[in-house]
Write an enzyme that holds these catalytic residues in place. Sequence first.
Site, PDB file in Angstrom:
ATOM      1  N   ILE A 166       1.320  -1.021  -0.258  1.00 29.86           N
ATOM      2  CA  ILE A 166       0.087   0.057   0.053  1.00 29.86           C
ATOM      3  C   ILE A 166       1.166   1.227   0.110  1.00 29.86           C
ATOM      4  O   ILE A 166       0.037   2.410  -0.752  1.00 29.86           O
ATOM      5  CB  ILE A 166      -0.830   0.157   1.497  1.00 29.86           C
ATOM      6  CG1 ILE A 166      -0.301   0.236   2.869  1.00 29.86           C
ATOM      7  CG2 ILE A 166      -2.208  -1.074   1.441  1.00 29.86           C
ATOM      8  CD1 ILE A 166      -1.358   0.363   3.488  1.00 29.86           C
ATOM      9  N   ASP A 167       2.182   0.773   0.507  1.00 22.51           N
ATOM     10  CA  ASP A 167       2.947   1.777   0.256  1.00 22.51           C
ATOM     11  C   ASP A 167       3.332   2.897  -1.005  1.00 22.51           C
ATOM     12  O   ASP A 167       4.203   3.865  -1.363  1.00 22.51           O
ATOM     13  CB  ASP A 167       4.305   2.001   1.186  1.00 22.51           C
ATOM     14  CG  ASP A 167       3.658   1.227   2.561  1.00 22.51           C
ATOM     15  OD1 ASP A 167       3.050   2.139   3.029  1.00 22.51           O
ATOM     16  OD2 ASP A 167       4.815   0.548   3.279  1.00 22.51           O
ATOM     17  N   ARG A 182       5.054   3.924   5.916  1.00 21.42           N
ATOM     18  CA  ARG A 182       6.179   3.559   6.721  1.00 21.42           C
ATOM     19  C   ARG A 182       7.724   4.866   6.661  1.00 21.42           C
ATOM     20  O   ARG A 182       6.661   6.056   6.468  1.00 21.42           O
ATOM     21  CB  ARG A 182       7.089   2.919   6.007  1.00 21.42           C
ATOM     22  CG  ARG A 182       6.764   1.178   6.443  1.00 21.42           C
ATOM     23  CD  ARG A 182       7.674   0.349   6.075  1.00 21.42           C
ATOM     24  NE  ARG A 182       6.723  -0.459   6.203  1.00 21.42           N
ATOM     25  CZ  ARG A 182       6.850  -1.916   7.280  1.00 21.42           C
ATOM     26  NH1 ARG A 182       7.798  -1.042   8.567  1.00 21.42           N
ATOM     27  NH2 ARG A 182       6.379  -3.064   7.660  1.00 21.42           N
TER      28      ARG A 182
HETATM   29  O1  F6P Z   1       4.437  -1.882   4.728  1.00 20.05           O
HETATM   30  C1  F6P Z   1       2.537  -1.859   4.582  1.00 20.05           C
HETATM   31  C2  F6P Z   1       2.640  -1.142   5.683  1.00 20.05           C
HETATM   32  O2  F6P Z   1       1.318  -1.277   6.165  1.00 20.05           O
HETATM   33  C3  F6P Z   1       2.486  -0.265   6.576  1.00 20.05           C
HETATM   34  O3  F6P Z   1       2.481   0.659   5.983  1.00 20.05           O
HETATM   35  C4  F6P Z   1       2.980   0.375   7.984  1.00 20.05           C
HETATM   36  O4  F6P Z   1       4.151   0.739   8.427  1.00 20.05           O
HETATM   37  C5  F6P Z   1       3.067  -1.470   7.899  1.00 20.05           C
HETATM   38  O5  F6P Z   1       2.741  -2.271   7.432  1.00 20.05           O
HETATM   39  C6  F6P Z   1       2.228  -1.956   9.503  1.00 20.05           C
HETATM   40  O6  F6P Z   1       3.005  -3.577   9.362  1.00 20.05           O
HETATM   41  P1  F6P Z   1       2.299  -4.218  10.490  1.00 20.05           P
HETATM   42  O7  F6P Z   1       1.370  -4.974   9.400  1.00 20.05           O
HETATM   43  O8  F6P Z   1       2.895  -5.452  11.072  1.00 20.05           O
HETATM   44  O9  F6P Z   1       1.521  -3.166  11.495  1.00 20.05           O
END
Ligand code: F6P
Length: 380
Positions: A159-160, A204
């Site tokens: 999604i980033d 991120r």
């Molecule tokens: O890389 C995708 C993402 O949704 C980022 O935007 C976010 O920082 C991270 O993953 C969250 O990860 P998790 O689902 O491990 O909390």
Amino acid sequence: MTKPRARKISSKKHPRAPEPVRRVCILTGGGDAPGLNAVLRAFVKTCCELDIEVYGSEDGFEGLIQPDRLVKLRSASVRGILPKGGSILGCSNRANPFAYPRHDKRGREHFEDVSDVVLRRIHDHEIDVLVMVGGDGTMSHAQAFMKRGLRVIGVPKTIDNDLAATDYTFGFDTAVDTATWAIDALHSTAESHDRVMLVELMGRYAGWISLYAGIAGGADVILIPEIAYDVDRVVAKIQERASRGVTFSIVVVGEGAKPRGGKESTISKGRAGHLARLGGAAHGLAEQLKGRIPHEIRVTVLGHLQRGGTPSSFDRLLGTRFGVEAAWLCARGETGKMVALRGQQIVSVPIEDAVGHAKLVDPNGELVQVARAIGVELGA
Ligand code: F6P
């Protein structure tokens, strides 16, 4: 996209394929993203047409590390999944085969390289190609396995939207839509209560979701990781609006945003082979704003709502195009590649081009200039 000519695969008709590809395995690595099921559906349907047998590895690499977690995928397995969020195979960002978490008798966590287990399972199941759908982490695993002789194909997902080798990843469009909806919703309540609303968005270290949704949603301030912010400028923007009789403001805060001279806010540090968890940027800004503006401040952390829900039509279409191209690469035996979108075209690029190059917002780029032109404060 170049369709393979032959329906039946033979090494004679495909000189670049040292061995004909008869059986492949696909996994969805890392966190989920809307559009994953579109990829799986398109990949499985196309492979079935090409007489290529497909296995799915459950929960990312978990299915290739643990026994009995490989499932046979047929056309019927992917029926009706297009509008569904998540992945029918499940995802995991804990199952890193090069730093796999194990616990000793006392429950203490340590990390082991279990890549041999993965290679053995692939060998035992006579799998010719491993297709990995994932972000930067998954592509780096693809590269590492490639170096060990495995034939791999990558499909970019996050999604980033921060993978350099593709213009867009699926999941991003849906995340931006959800974030834009949230900013719209916050506007009316902010206005009713004369409040300053801070909304923290994912992404991120890349500010794409924040910038796209912030502009689309009409935010007054957008803080992104690529531009370290000066809190005085945020205060000045809110005061300037108040001086014009506008008694509320919407501030978008990318989760990786940081004050000038400061660091990103993290919830937990990255462990071996795993990324740090970001979080707290909006609450940190709220603390800095307290006492400097007369408004009540409220913080919304949108979090995983941005990853869930039904995929947008753009993400379904992109996922479908990626899935078909990945199947065609398998059929042609063109491994070591990642499918990508360049302009309007689906192409394939060497996996090494996709690893370790984050695509970040250009602080002087067109999108930032557009935001500035319409009076958005970017914090610097
Ligand atoms: O890389 C995708 C993402 O949704 C980022 O935007 C976010 O920082 C991270 O993953 C969250 O990860 P998790 O689902 O491990 O909390």
